[in-house]
Design an enzyme around this catalytic site. Structure first.
Site, PDB file in Angstrom:
ATOM      1  N   HIS A 247       0.828  -1.199   0.000  1.00  0.00           N
ATOM      2  CA  HIS A 247       0.000   0.000   0.000  1.00  0.00           C
ATOM      3  C   HIS A 247       0.868   1.257   0.000  1.00  0.00           C
ATOM      4  O   HIS A 247       1.909   1.321   0.663  1.00  0.00           O
ATOM      5  CB  HIS A 247      -0.901   0.022   1.238  1.00  0.00           C
ATOM      6  CG  HIS A 247      -2.149  -0.792   1.079  1.00  0.00           C
ATOM      7  ND1 HIS A 247      -3.057  -0.580   0.075  1.00  0.00           N
ATOM      8  CD2 HIS A 247      -2.647  -1.831   1.821  1.00  0.00           C
ATOM      9  CE1 HIS A 247      -4.063  -1.437   0.189  1.00  0.00           C
ATOM     10  NE2 HIS A 247      -3.833  -2.215   1.232  1.00  0.00           N
ATOM     11  N   CYS A 309       0.390   2.672  -4.817  1.00  0.00           N
ATOM     12  CA  CYS A 309      -0.374   3.846  -5.230  1.00  0.00           C
ATOM     13  C   CYS A 309       0.401   5.129  -4.929  1.00  0.00           C
ATOM     14  O   CYS A 309       1.221   5.180  -4.009  1.00  0.00           O
ATOM     15  CB  CYS A 309      -1.706   3.888  -4.486  1.00  0.00           C
ATOM     16  SG  CYS A 309      -2.893   2.689  -5.068  1.00  0.00           S
TER      17      CYS A 309
END
Length: 463
Positions: A247, A309
């Site tokens: 993440h 991301c």
């Protein structure tokens, strides 16, 4: 325990880095994407998993010999509770090294096999040449104390020295934002480095949330310690490789060094209790932590891949390149007031000419009035080392956790390996284009290439 006894031991952990990402991108752009299609910042997990179970459909590989020792490693019985250190590292559990193949225990994907149809990609003219070995000077002369002047420089690495790698894959097993392919990514990149670029398994540290050794769980402390190990003792022509799959997100920028108002972050397994890791922590451009970029000498290569991301500027490098091989975001303009008079100004094009004249005037005034300006210039994001970052998407985009060839994987990790498997001899601009081609039509993300210095993107990519 001193830092020399354990890389990062006693390392100061920053406060104030709680989980505070901005609203997810889909909040302004319609409904969220399907599950597991983006590495969005995870919500706080229900619990911190010190000993997480293996993810579903993932068979634990044989224990690997991955240690933090500078010159190799010694074996230690897995049942031992204390992890002795030697030469700045811990001793990993015993077990046979993994086999050098892409496909591991049924969990990873298999990149294209067979002899590539061509060795170089269809972009650019002719086969790329190796990087020059001499120092590369650029930009204007900078005047420091005593009237001495010097010109900024960097040196390409020949990648003929020591090779070390750190591969991090976090699936966040059991959390509401669990990912499927990150552990696979770490193992596949490890195998790719061994087979294609001659890395040795004993010189690759693996941090995954299914690890048996607690020192190989990707906690914040372990990640920072492993980063210290990676750059410790770096020399010219060494080749260091950093891979992160997990993440990523953004947090409000507190000192104004980000054009978009946000710092980029990655999320360790224990981010809820220990905090996330900010890009500034990694580069030490604010003097907070001396970790990944600043310690490197001229001529040392660090190649980083961020499969997460909002990772476009995850390593906070100042030169961002387009698919045509030219600088597309002159981030250095924001640093003129800090004493950096435009490293690589001659490389900037377009409508910046008039702006550059003004900045040069301001910079000259700063240099004349401030005897410490040269030191400030050295503390900016540029580096005489050869630092390259490949990221899975722009800062404003998400990066896909998906499936390729029936296997869970991060889109960027898969595309990087697939592109170099098809075309082993590529320049940087060729590789950027072939990576994007691997994702085109399937994902919206646009992988990015950035560097710590102005570079010739037509030279051969090596690591």
């Amino acid at each position: 325990m001193s830092w020399n006894q354990y890389p990062g031991g006693g390392h100061h952990q920053q406060g104030g880095y709680g989980y505070r990402p901005p609203p997810p991108q889909w909040a302004q752009q319609g409904p969220p994407p399907p599950p597991n299609m983006g590495y969005r910042p995870p919500p706080p997990p229900q619990a911190y998993y010190n000993n997480p179970p293996p993810p579903q459909q993932y068979q634990r590989p044989a224990p690997q010999q991955n240690g933090y020792q500078q010159g190799g490693y010694q074996q230690q019985q897995q049942s031992q509770g204390n992890y002795r250190t030697s030469n700045g590292g811990y001793v990993p559990p015993t077990g046979a090294p993994v086999e050098a193949s892409y496909h591991h225990t049924g969990a990873g994907y298999t990149p294209p096999s067979g002899t590539p149809q061509r060795t170089s990609a269809p972009y650019g003219a002719g086969a790329p040449i190796r990087p020059p070995s001499q120092a590369q000077h650029y930009g204007p002369q900078l005047q420091g104390q005593g009237g001495q002047s010097a010109q900024p420089y960097f040196q390409y690495s020949q990648c003929t020295g020591k090779k070390k790698a750190l591969c991090i894959g976090i699936n966040y097993v059991g959390s509401s934002s669990a990912l499927a392919g990150c552990i696979n990514d770490a193992h596949n990149v490890q195998k790719f480095l061994i087979e294609r670029y001659g890395y040795k398994s004993e010189d690759i540290v693996m941090l995954t949330d299914d690890a048996r050794n607690p020192r190989q769980i990707p906690t914040r402390a372990n990640i920072l310690a492993a980063m210290h190990w990676l750059v410790q003792g770096a020399q010219p022509n060494d080749s260091l490789f950093f891979h992160y799959s997990g993440h990523g997100g953004q947090t409000p920028d507190l000192d104004g060094d980000e054009d978009d108002g946000y710092d980029e972050v990655i999320y360790p397994l224990d981010f809820k209790t220990a905090g996330h890791i900010v890009d500034d922590d990694i580069t030490d451009c604010k003097g907070r932590h001396n970790i990944m970029v600043r310690p490197l000498p001229a001529g040392c290569r660090l190649t980083a891949i961020y499969d997460s991301c909002h990772s476009g500027t995850a390593l906070d490098l100042p030169y961002i390149y387009s698919t045509e091989g030219v600088i597309k975001e002159p981030n250095l303009l924001a640093e003129a007031g800090q004493g950096l008079l435009s490293a690589g100004m001659s490389y900037l094009r377009g409508d910046t000419g008039g702006m550059l004249q003004g900045i040069m005037g301001i910079g000259k005034k700063v240099m004349n009035q401030n005897s410490g300006a040269m030191e400030k210039a050295r503390q900016t994001k540029t580096s005489p080392a050869d630092v390259i970052s490949w990221s899975g998407c722009k800062d404003s985009q998400t990066s896909a956790d998906t499936q390729e060839a029936g296997r869970a994987t991060g889109a960027m990790s898969y595309a990087f390996i697939a592109a170099l498997t098809k075309y082993p001899q590529q320049s940087y601009v060729q590789l950027l284009n072939t990576i994007r081609d691997e994702l085109k039509g399937k994902y919206d993300q646009k992988p990015q290439l950035s560097a710590s210095h102005p570079m010739d993107t037509n030279i051969l990519f090596i690591c």
